[in-house]
Design an enzyme around this catalytic site. Structure first.
Site, PDB file in Angstrom:
ATOM      1  N   HIS A 145       1.581   3.785   4.403  1.00  0.00           N
ATOM      2  CA  HIS A 145       0.650   3.066   4.072  1.00  0.00           C
ATOM      3  C   HIS A 145       0.736   1.380   5.318  1.00  0.00           C
ATOM      4  O   HIS A 145       0.064   0.463   4.939  1.00  0.00           O
ATOM      5  CB  HIS A 145       0.859   2.218   2.593  1.00  0.00           C
ATOM      6  CG  HIS A 145       0.269   1.403   2.494  1.00  0.00           C
ATOM      7  ND1 HIS A 145      -0.923   1.861   1.294  1.00  0.00           N
ATOM      8  CD2 HIS A 145       0.300   0.053   2.013  1.00  0.00           C
ATOM      9  CE1 HIS A 145      -1.606   0.821   0.939  1.00  0.00           C
ATOM     10  NE2 HIS A 145      -0.853  -0.500   1.064  1.00  0.00           N
ATOM     11  N   GLU A 146       2.324   1.326   4.960  1.00  0.00           N
ATOM     12  CA  GLU A 146       2.568  -0.023   5.806  1.00  0.00           C
ATOM     13  C   GLU A 146       1.676  -0.013   7.306  1.00  0.00           C
ATOM     14  O   GLU A 146       1.322  -0.978   7.826  1.00  0.00           O
ATOM     15  CB  GLU A 146       3.675  -0.180   6.001  1.00  0.00           C
ATOM     16  CG  GLU A 146       4.769  -0.846   4.457  1.00  0.00           C
ATOM     17  CD  GLU A 146       3.544  -1.865   3.227  1.00  0.00           C
ATOM     18  OE1 GLU A 146       3.586  -2.983   4.495  1.00  0.00           O
ATOM     19  OE2 GLU A 146       3.005  -1.973   2.626  1.00  0.00           O
TER      20      GLU A 146
ATOM     21  N   HIS B  79      -1.741  -1.214   8.333  1.00  0.00           N
ATOM     22  CA  HIS B  79      -1.626  -2.325   7.847  1.00  0.00           C
ATOM     23  C   HIS B  79      -1.350  -3.130   9.267  1.00  0.00           C
ATOM     24  O   HIS B  79      -2.265  -3.493  10.093  1.00  0.00           O
ATOM     25  CB  HIS B  79      -1.047  -2.972   6.689  1.00  0.00           C
ATOM     26  CG  HIS B  79      -1.307  -2.341   5.188  1.00  0.00           C
ATOM     27  ND1 HIS B  79      -2.429  -3.006   4.784  1.00  0.00           N
ATOM     28  CD2 HIS B  79      -0.639  -2.877   3.949  1.00  0.00           C
ATOM     29  CE1 HIS B  79      -2.548  -3.046   3.885  1.00  0.00           C
ATOM     30  NE2 HIS B  79      -1.544  -2.613   3.277  1.00  0.00           N
TER      31      HIS B  79
ATOM     32  N   GLU C 254      -6.029  -3.037   1.205  1.00  0.00           N
ATOM     33  CA  GLU C 254      -5.799  -1.870   0.788  1.00  0.00           C
ATOM     34  C   GLU C 254      -5.871  -0.897   0.428  1.00  0.00           C
ATOM     35  O   GLU C 254      -5.297   0.819  -0.350  1.00  0.00           O
ATOM     36  CB  GLU C 254      -5.054  -1.724  -1.052  1.00  0.00           C
ATOM     37  CG  GLU C 254      -3.988  -3.349  -1.695  1.00  0.00           C
ATOM     38  CD  GLU C 254      -2.656  -3.294  -0.418  1.00  0.00           C
ATOM     39  OE1 GLU C 254      -1.943  -2.044  -0.769  1.00  0.00           O
ATOM     40  OE2 GLU C 254      -2.237  -4.343   0.282  1.00  0.00           O
TER      41      GLU C 254
END
Length: 376
Positions: A157-158, A161, A245
């Site tokens: 997930h990071e 980003h 997100e």
């Protein structure tokens, strides 16, 4: 609306708000307030008043330079301020977390971000940096709380980003919201001094003592103008954060191939008891940089990196998620109910989990279809 189109539209609004904010400050203090004061004096002496409000005290080229400097300062200061929280963390390539991030970055085809492991009981993970020059910060509490697949999903997930340049985007968005909110609060100093004199800071008391006429005029004429900026910035920050997100969740599910692992990680982290501050706007807005609303962890050197636990099978994850979702109170988002999270910087955790469950169901259907075609 397509997610990228929506993000682009929100970014355009934020840039426009930055431009308007600079113009509004220049106009209010360079044209409006001097015009009001001079006009009042002329009117008192001659009974008439004429002055042009449709002007700026500087040229448009100067405005462009000031806007560029304003945006550049937000980028620079935001990076330095957030990264200062983690300067003493461990950043090397010898531990398991760095190895996971390296593999995920290769899969996502992006430059490998740095990794800092911070010694803290709070389970937290967030990314700081500029563009692709980013660092993923992981606490030992997060590593101990999640199993290996969940940890990989959170790190993916990071990584998503980082690939989407979300760190830079949210740094600018959250900083502008803070600046706009503080400017509006400062403009209302006269009202706060009357209603709650005990809450006025030492700096505010000095301003009231030496510049009382300006403080009063600012409240009457400037505060109504500045009210617009935190309102719109709040909407834009929330919309941008929610969109990014959802996009990062989907990308993490694609990178790891395990959407349920991210779903159970979210449910576990939401139950860890984080609370969003109500008064500290800086802390609240910077929580947009975290996997779920959680405080940025102060620097604490780590002695050793824990080993992630072995993951369960998908059936156990399904059961955990079903129990978690069934525990929601109707009409109340689960994250709000269990952790006190406001949902300001992040979309509802329950909705994120449902989307990940749908991605898992879609993947199972596609896998079943491919298997049947293979048998034919």
């Amino acid at each position: 609306m397509h997610n990228r189109t929506r993000i682009g539209a929100v970014l355009a609004v934020l840039v426009a708000m930055n431009v308007l904010f600079v113009v509004a400050i220049l106009w209010a203090y360079g044209v409006l307030l001097p015009g009001v004061v001079a006009g009042a004096i002329v009117f008192a002496r001659h009974g008439t008043v004429r002055f042009d409000l449709l002007q700026l005290p500087v040229s448009w080229s100067t405005v462009a330079v000031l806007v560029a400097g304003f945006l550049g300062a937000q980028l620079y200061y935001g990076y330095k301020r957030v990264l200062a929280h983690t300067q003493r963390g461990r950043e090397d390539a010898d531990h398991a977390v760095a190895g996971i991030v390296r593999r995920l970055a290769m899969t996502a085809d992006i430059p490998e971000p740095g990794v800092r492991v911070v010694d803290a009981e709070e389970p937290s993970c967030y990314t700081v940096g500029r563009f692709t020059d980013a660092t993923i910060v992981v606490t030992t509490g997060l590593i101990e709380r999640l199993d290996a697949d969940e940890l990989a999903a959170v790190l993916a997930h990071e990584v998503a980003h980082v690939g989407n340049r979300d760190v830079t985007l949210m740094t600018v968005a959250t900083l502008f919201l803070e600046i706009a909110e503080r400017a509006y609060r400062s403009a209302r100093l006269a009202r706060r001094a009357i209603q709650s004199p005990g809450d006025v800071s030492v700096r505010g008391k000095v301003a009231l003592y030496w510049f009382l006429p300006l403080v009063a005029l600012t409240y009457v004429f400037v505060a109504p103008i500045l009210w617009l900026f935190p309102t719109v910035a709040d909407w834009a920050t929330r919309t941008l954060s929610h969109a990014r997100e959802y996009a990062a969740d989907a990308a993490a599910a694609h990178i790891t191939g395990r959407p349920l692992a991210l779903a159970t990680a979210l449910s576990s982290l939401t139950e860890s008891g984080h609370h969003t501050p109500e008064r500290d706007l800086r802390t609240a807005t910077m929580q947009a940089l975290s996997i779920v609303p959680s405080p940025l962890i102060d620097s604490r050197a780590v002695r050793s990196v824990p080993t992630p636990a072995r993951p369960p099978d998908d059936r156990e994850r399904h059961d955990r998620l079903r129990a978690w979702l069934e525990g929601e109170t109707p009409g109340v988002e689960a994250g709000e109910q269990r952790s006190g999270a406001t949902g300001h910087t992040h979309p509802p955790v329950g909705e994120r989990i449902r989307r990940l469950q749908q991605l898992a169901a879609d993947a199972e259907r596609e896998g079943g279809t491919a298997e049947r075609r293979g048998k034919r």
